[in-house]
Design an enzyme around this catalytic site. Structure first.
Site, PDB file in Angstrom:
ATOM      1  N   CYS A   1     -68.590 -26.401  37.447  1.00 26.92           N
ATOM      2  CA  CYS A   1     -69.601 -25.347  37.630  1.00 26.92           C
ATOM      3  C   CYS A   1     -70.623 -25.579  38.740  1.00 26.92           C
ATOM      4  O   CYS A   1     -71.475 -24.718  38.969  1.00 26.92           O
ATOM      5  CB  CYS A   1     -70.354 -25.060  36.326  1.00 26.92           C
ATOM      6  SG  CYS A   1     -69.297 -24.430  35.034  1.00 26.92           S
ATOM      7  N   ASP A   2     -70.606 -26.709  39.411  1.00 22.58           N
ATOM      8  CA  ASP A   2     -71.578 -26.962  40.479  1.00 22.58           C
ATOM      9  C   ASP A   2     -70.933 -27.793  41.591  1.00 22.58           C
ATOM     10  O   ASP A   2     -71.545 -28.698  42.126  1.00 22.58           O
ATOM     11  CB  ASP A   2     -72.810 -27.670  39.918  1.00 22.58           C
ATOM     12  CG  ASP A   2     -73.953 -27.741  40.933  1.00 22.58           C
ATOM     13  OD1 ASP A   2     -74.050 -26.833  41.774  1.00 22.58           O
ATOM     14  OD2 ASP A   2     -74.735 -28.712  40.869  1.00 22.58           O
ATOM     15  N   LEU A   3     -69.700 -27.468  41.932  1.00 21.07           N
ATOM     16  CA  LEU A   3     -68.990 -28.250  42.940  1.00 21.07           C
ATOM     17  C   LEU A   3     -69.507 -27.892  44.330  1.00 21.07           C
ATOM     18  O   LEU A   3     -69.523 -26.733  44.725  1.00 21.07           O
ATOM     19  CB  LEU A   3     -67.485 -27.988  42.857  1.00 21.07           C
ATOM     20  CG  LEU A   3     -66.617 -28.945  43.649  1.00 21.07           C
ATOM     21  CD1 LEU A   3     -66.772 -30.369  43.145  1.00 21.07           C
ATOM     22  CD2 LEU A   3     -65.174 -28.519  43.569  1.00 21.07           C
TER      23      LEU A   3
ATOM     24  N   ASN B   1     -71.768 -33.289  45.738  1.00 19.68           N
ATOM     25  CA  ASN B   1     -71.226 -33.792  44.480  1.00 19.68           C
ATOM     26  C   ASN B   1     -69.838 -34.398  44.645  1.00 19.68           C
ATOM     27  O   ASN B   1     -69.152 -34.668  43.664  1.00 19.68           O
ATOM     28  CB  ASN B   1     -71.168 -32.670  43.431  1.00 19.68           C
ATOM     29  CG  ASN B   1     -72.541 -32.238  42.985  1.00 19.68           C
ATOM     30  OD1 ASN B   1     -73.505 -32.971  43.116  1.00 19.68           O
ATOM     31  ND2 ASN B   1     -72.636 -31.036  42.467  1.00 19.68           N
TER      32      ASN B   1
END
Length: 87
Positions: free
Chosen positions: A51-53, A57
């Site tokens: 959900c936050d690629l 990251n």
């Protein structure tokens, strides 16, 4: 005539080196992409969606292994092994 041949040979040599450098960069890019997709596939098979690629990251080790970090916003999928297409 000999100088012209030498210049042509040098130009071909420079072009060949540039091509080999680009080929190596492309090969590394493909390997990193495959590593990242494999990691995401493994996570998805465990029933987790990141959900936050984003680039910050994704860590790359010195031997070009990809590590995906920061699962703080991750969500569990409805059933383990659910496919992304069913989201």
């Amino acid at each position: 005539m000999a100088k012209e041949k030498e210049r042509t040979r040098a130009k071909v040599s420079r072009t060949s080196r540039k091509f080999l450098i680009l080929l190596k960069r492309f090969t590394v890019s493909v390997k990193l992409t495959e590593e990242m997709l494999s990691a995401l596939d493994s996570v998805h098979k465990m029933g987790i969606m990141h959900c936050d690629l984003k680039s910050s990251n994704i860590m790359i080790t010195s031997d070009f292994n990809v590590k995906i970090t920061d699962f703080g916003l991750a969500k569990t999928l409805g059933s383990v092994g659910a496919r992304a297409s069913s989201l």
